[in-house]
Scaffold this motif. Structure first.
Motif, PDB file in Angstrom:
ATOM      1  N   VAL A  69       0.856  -1.188   0.000  1.00 12.85           N
ATOM      2  CA  VAL A  69       0.000   0.000   0.000  1.00 12.85           C
ATOM      3  C   VAL A  69       0.891   1.236   0.000  1.00 12.85           C
ATOM      4  O   VAL A  69       1.895   1.285   0.713  1.00 12.85           O
ATOM      5  CB  VAL A  69      -0.927   0.030   1.231  1.00 12.85           C
ATOM      6  CG1 VAL A  69      -1.767   1.308   1.236  1.00 12.85           C
ATOM      7  CG2 VAL A  69      -1.836  -1.196   1.252  1.00 12.85           C
ATOM      8  N   ASN A  70       0.535   2.216  -0.812  1.00 12.31           N
ATOM      9  CA  ASN A  70       1.239   3.502  -0.830  1.00 12.31           C
ATOM     10  C   ASN A  70       0.550   4.481   0.114  1.00 12.31           C
ATOM     11  O   ASN A  70      -0.673   4.621   0.087  1.00 12.31           O
ATOM     12  CB  ASN A  70       1.239   4.074  -2.253  1.00 12.31           C
ATOM     13  CG  ASN A  70       1.615   5.558  -2.284  1.00 12.31           C
ATOM     14  OD1 ASN A  70       0.788   6.419  -2.016  1.00 12.31           O
ATOM     15  ND2 ASN A  70       2.855   5.838  -2.615  1.00 12.31           N
ATOM     16  N   LEU A  71       1.357   5.163   0.931  1.00 11.84           N
ATOM     17  CA  LEU A  71       0.847   6.254   1.763  1.00 11.84           C
ATOM     18  C   LEU A  71       1.729   7.470   1.523  1.00 11.84           C
ATOM     19  O   LEU A  71       2.890   7.499   1.940  1.00 11.84           O
ATOM     20  CB  LEU A  71       0.850   5.881   3.240  1.00 11.84           C
ATOM     21  CG  LEU A  71       0.263   6.953   4.173  1.00 11.84           C
ATOM     22  CD1 LEU A  71      -1.227   7.171   3.881  1.00 11.84           C
ATOM     23  CD2 LEU A  71       0.457   6.586   5.641  1.00 11.84           C
ATOM     24  N   THR A  72       1.186   8.454   0.828  1.00 11.12           N
ATOM     25  CA  THR A  72       1.912   9.691   0.540  1.00 11.12           C
ATOM     26  C   THR A  72       1.485  10.755   1.531  1.00 11.12           C
ATOM     27  O   THR A  72       0.294  11.056   1.658  1.00 11.12           O
ATOM     28  CB  THR A  72       1.637  10.153  -0.900  1.00 11.12           C
ATOM     29  OG1 THR A  72       2.124   9.160  -1.811  1.00 11.12           O
ATOM     30  CG2 THR A  72       2.339  11.466  -1.189  1.00 11.12           C
ATOM     31  N   VAL A  73       2.467  11.309   2.227  1.00  9.91           N
ATOM     32  CA  VAL A  73       2.197  12.281   3.290  1.00  9.91           C
ATOM     33  C   VAL A  73       2.676  13.652   2.833  1.00  9.91           C
ATOM     34  O   VAL A  73       3.878  13.868   2.652  1.00  9.91           O
ATOM     35  CB  VAL A  73       2.906  11.883   4.592  1.00  9.91           C
ATOM     36  CG1 VAL A  73       2.591  12.884   5.701  1.00  9.91           C
ATOM     37  CG2 VAL A  73       2.494  10.481   5.017  1.00  9.91           C
ATOM     38  N   LEU A  74       1.728  14.566   2.642  1.00 11.43           N
ATOM     39  CA  LEU A  74       2.063  15.900   2.157  1.00 11.43           C
ATOM     40  C   LEU A  74       1.498  16.964   3.095  1.00 11.43           C
ATOM     41  O   LEU A  74       0.454  16.759   3.718  1.00 11.43           O
ATOM     42  CB  LEU A  74       1.481  16.112   0.755  1.00 11.43           C
ATOM     43  CG  LEU A  74       2.035  15.206  -0.355  1.00 11.43           C
ATOM     44  CD1 LEU A  74       1.239  15.409  -1.633  1.00 11.43           C
ATOM     45  CD2 LEU A  74       3.504  15.483  -0.582  1.00 11.43           C
ATOM     46  N   PRO A  75       2.194  18.119   3.203  1.00  6.26           N
ATOM     47  CA  PRO A  75       1.649  19.203   4.022  1.00  6.26           C
ATOM     48  C   PRO A  75       0.346  19.717   3.426  1.00  6.26           C
ATOM     49  O   PRO A  75       0.204  19.802   2.201  1.00  6.26           O
ATOM     50  CB  PRO A  75       2.755  20.265   3.982  1.00  6.26           C
ATOM     51  CG  PRO A  75       3.544  19.952   2.753  1.00  6.26           C
ATOM     52  CD  PRO A  75       3.473  18.475   2.570  1.00  6.26           C
ATOM     53  N   SER A  76      -0.609  20.007   4.267  1.00  4.58           N
ATOM     54  CA  SER A  76      -1.913  20.447   3.790  1.00  4.58           C
ATOM     55  C   SER A  76      -2.610  21.257   4.872  1.00  4.58           C
ATOM     56  O   SER A  76      -2.389  21.025   6.069  1.00  4.58           O
ATOM     57  CB  SER A  76      -2.776  19.241   3.418  1.00  4.58           C
ATOM     58  OG  SER A  76      -4.094  19.623   3.132  1.00  4.58           O
ATOM     59  N   VAL A  77      -3.430  22.204   4.430  1.00  2.90           N
ATOM     60  CA  VAL A  77      -4.226  22.985   5.392  1.00  2.90           C
ATOM     61  C   VAL A  77      -5.220  22.083   6.104  1.00  2.90           C
ATOM     62  O   VAL A  77      -5.451  22.202   7.313  1.00  2.90           O
ATOM     63  CB  VAL A  77      -4.959  24.133   4.669  1.00  2.90           C
ATOM     64  CG1 VAL A  77      -5.882  24.870   5.642  1.00  2.90           C
ATOM     65  CG2 VAL A  77      -3.960  25.093   4.045  1.00  2.90           C
ATOM     66  N   SER A  78      -5.802  21.156   5.355  1.00  2.00           N
ATOM     67  CA  SER A  78      -6.751  20.191   5.924  1.00  2.00           C
ATOM     68  C   SER A  78      -6.297  18.778   5.562  1.00  2.00           C
ATOM     69  O   SER A  78      -6.850  18.150   4.654  1.00  2.00           O
ATOM     70  CB  SER A  78      -8.165  20.458   5.400  1.00  2.00           C
ATOM     71  OG  SER A  78      -8.593  21.759   5.710  1.00  2.00           O
ATOM     72  N   PRO A  79      -5.285  18.267   6.267  1.00  2.00           N
ATOM     73  CA  PRO A  79      -4.735  16.960   5.907  1.00  2.00           C
ATOM     74  C   PRO A  79      -5.716  15.832   6.193  1.00  2.00           C
ATOM     75  O   PRO A  79      -6.541  15.917   7.102  1.00  2.00           O
ATOM     76  CB  PRO A  79      -3.493  16.844   6.799  1.00  2.00           C
ATOM     77  CG  PRO A  79      -3.805  17.706   7.981  1.00  2.00           C
ATOM     78  CD  PRO A  79      -4.600  18.854   7.426  1.00  2.00           C
ATOM     79  N   PRO A  80      -5.633  14.754   5.412  1.00  3.23           N
ATOM     80  CA  PRO A  80      -6.446  13.577   5.717  1.00  3.23           C
ATOM     81  C   PRO A  80      -5.955  12.939   7.008  1.00  3.23           C
ATOM     82  O   PRO A  80      -4.852  13.259   7.484  1.00  3.23           O
ATOM     83  CB  PRO A  80      -6.193  12.661   4.507  1.00  3.23           C
ATOM     84  CG  PRO A  80      -4.876  13.088   3.972  1.00  3.23           C
ATOM     85  CD  PRO A  80      -4.778  14.560   4.234  1.00  3.23           C
ATOM     86  N   PRO A  81      -6.713  12.036   7.595  1.00  4.48           N
ATOM     87  CA  PRO A  81      -6.292  11.404   8.853  1.00  4.48           C
ATOM     88  C   PRO A  81      -5.208  10.348   8.599  1.00  4.48           C
ATOM     89  O   PRO A  81      -5.472   9.144   8.619  1.00  4.48           O
ATOM     90  CB  PRO A  81      -7.586  10.789   9.377  1.00  4.48           C
ATOM     91  CG  PRO A  81      -8.396  10.496   8.157  1.00  4.48           C
ATOM     92  CD  PRO A  81      -8.080  11.611   7.197  1.00  4.48           C
ATOM     93  N   TYR A  82      -3.995  10.826   8.354  1.00 11.48           N
ATOM     94  CA  TYR A  82      -2.895   9.927   7.993  1.00 11.48           C
ATOM     95  C   TYR A  82      -2.708   8.811   9.012  1.00 11.48           C
ATOM     96  O   TYR A  82      -2.471   7.660   8.652  1.00 11.48           O
ATOM     97  CB  TYR A  82      -1.597  10.713   7.855  1.00 11.48           C
ATOM     98  CG  TYR A  82      -1.518  11.603   6.643  1.00 11.48           C
ATOM     99  CD1 TYR A  82      -1.609  11.080   5.351  1.00 11.48           C
ATOM    100  CD2 TYR A  82      -1.335  12.986   6.781  1.00 11.48           C
ATOM    101  CE1 TYR A  82      -1.525  11.900   4.232  1.00 11.48           C
ATOM    102  CE2 TYR A  82      -1.243  13.811   5.671  1.00 11.48           C
ATOM    103  CZ  TYR A  82      -1.338  13.271   4.401  1.00 11.48           C
ATOM    104  OH  TYR A  82      -1.247  14.092   3.312  1.00 11.48           O
TER     105      TYR A  82
END
Length: 324
Positions: A69-82
């Motif tokens: 599984v790929n998990l891409t973690v990017l800075p965001s104003v409203s990030p998903p629940p990583y």
């Protein structure tokens, strides 16, 4: 063909299908796994962590071979629940993860490693690869400037980047960006990689869960058929050349242009509409320069068999005959 990559991830062929937003679904990933390569579901393609767990189970119902599984973690104003996505991956018993993104990925890499998960981290420079190695990842995917998506800001093509990384990185490494046939696989191995990662080439397969219009656009485009967007914003991205991406480039080259000026054109939701409906004016589609090497839409099994056959022939015949 045995390499450190095939041995580490228990696959038959040194080929990976990287995580691609809206594309890395069970249909494609299971086909890659069944053909003896390593495929990755894309975590954030699924709307919730629960949906991701369901997609993992669905993929398991379609193959008994390894996949990740790929998990891409990017800075965001409203990030998903990583953290919840990461927990869904671990709780589902997945043992291979491809991570990508900013320094924020470190905490999830540490979490995966503590849970016995093998981690491949995507990097666009030697310095980032060495940093990931120090974090304890198991393997590196090194992305040359030719790749679709975000190639970084150094503009180093694979012919230089792969051997430069191989000179310093000690853990297994796969090469990404510009790969689509057996010639590329042999070249990557010669440059010091342990395999190749392909994205655009897997999009142009029958099992890829995207509209045929997109696949045909990839086949029709040549090696010049991409645009680099967000250059002025220092967040370079390579996408397929189209009327929409041409417009984005034009707007961002105007003095004083900001992301807000193109935000509506580049929304991920619009890209999803394009992939699902085939409306090529709906948004952007991601594609690399390897489009110039893509001339058909085979099944995944046919593609992988062809690549390995080409590679074997090159090694056994062409290269063996070079030395007098």
């Amino acid at each position: 063909m045995k390499t450190r990559f095939t041995e580490l991830f228990d696959v038959e062929h040194p080929i990976a299908q990287g995580g691609m937003m809206w594309v890395g679904r069970a249909e494609l990933v299971s086909a890659v796994a069944n053909a003896g390569a390593l495929g990755f579901l894309t975590a954030l393609t699924q709307p919730t962590p629960v949906a991701l767990a369901e997609e993992i189970a669905r993929c398991r119902g379609m193959t008994d071979k390894p996949f990740g599984v790929n998990l891409t973690v990017l800075p965001s104003v409203s990030p998903p629940p990583y953290a919840e996505y990461a927990r869904a991956i671990i709780d589902s018993g997945v043992t291979i993860v491809e991570t990508a993104g900013s320094g924020k990925a470190r905490e999830f890499i540490e979490l995966f490693k503590a849970s016995g998960v093998r981690v491949i981290h995507k990097c666009t420079s030697v310095r980032h690869a060495l940093s990931a190695e120090r974090m304890g990842v198991d393997a590196i995917s090194i992305d040359g400037f030719e790749c679709a998506g975000h190639p970084g800001e150094d503009d180093i093509p694979g012919l230089i980047l792969v051997p430069a990384a191989a000179d310093k990185v000690r853990i297994p490494m796969i090469a990404s960006g510009g790969f689509g046939d057996g010639r590329g696989l042999v070249a990557a191995l010669a440059l010091g990689a342990d395999g190749i990662n392909m994205g655009t080439r897997f999009c142009a397969t029958r099992e890829a869960p995207i509209h045929d219009n997109v696949k045909q656009a990839i086949v029709a485009n040549d090696e010049r058929g991409t645009n680099l967007i967000f250059r002025s914003l220092h967040n370079t991205a390579r996408v397929g050349k189209s009327a929409v991406s041409d417009r984005v480039v034009d707007i961002l080259t105007r003095p004083g242009a900001t992301f807000a000026d193109v935000a509506e054109l580049v929304r991920g939701a619009k890209g999803r509409v394009l992939l699902e409906t085939g409306d090529m004016e709906a948004g952007l589609f991601w594609a690399g320069q390897v489009q110039g090497l893509i001339h058909d839409i085979p099944t995944v099994a046919e593609l992988i068999e062809r690549i390995m056959g080409q590679a074997d022939a090159i090694i056994a015949r062409r290269l063996s005959g070079v030395r007098a």
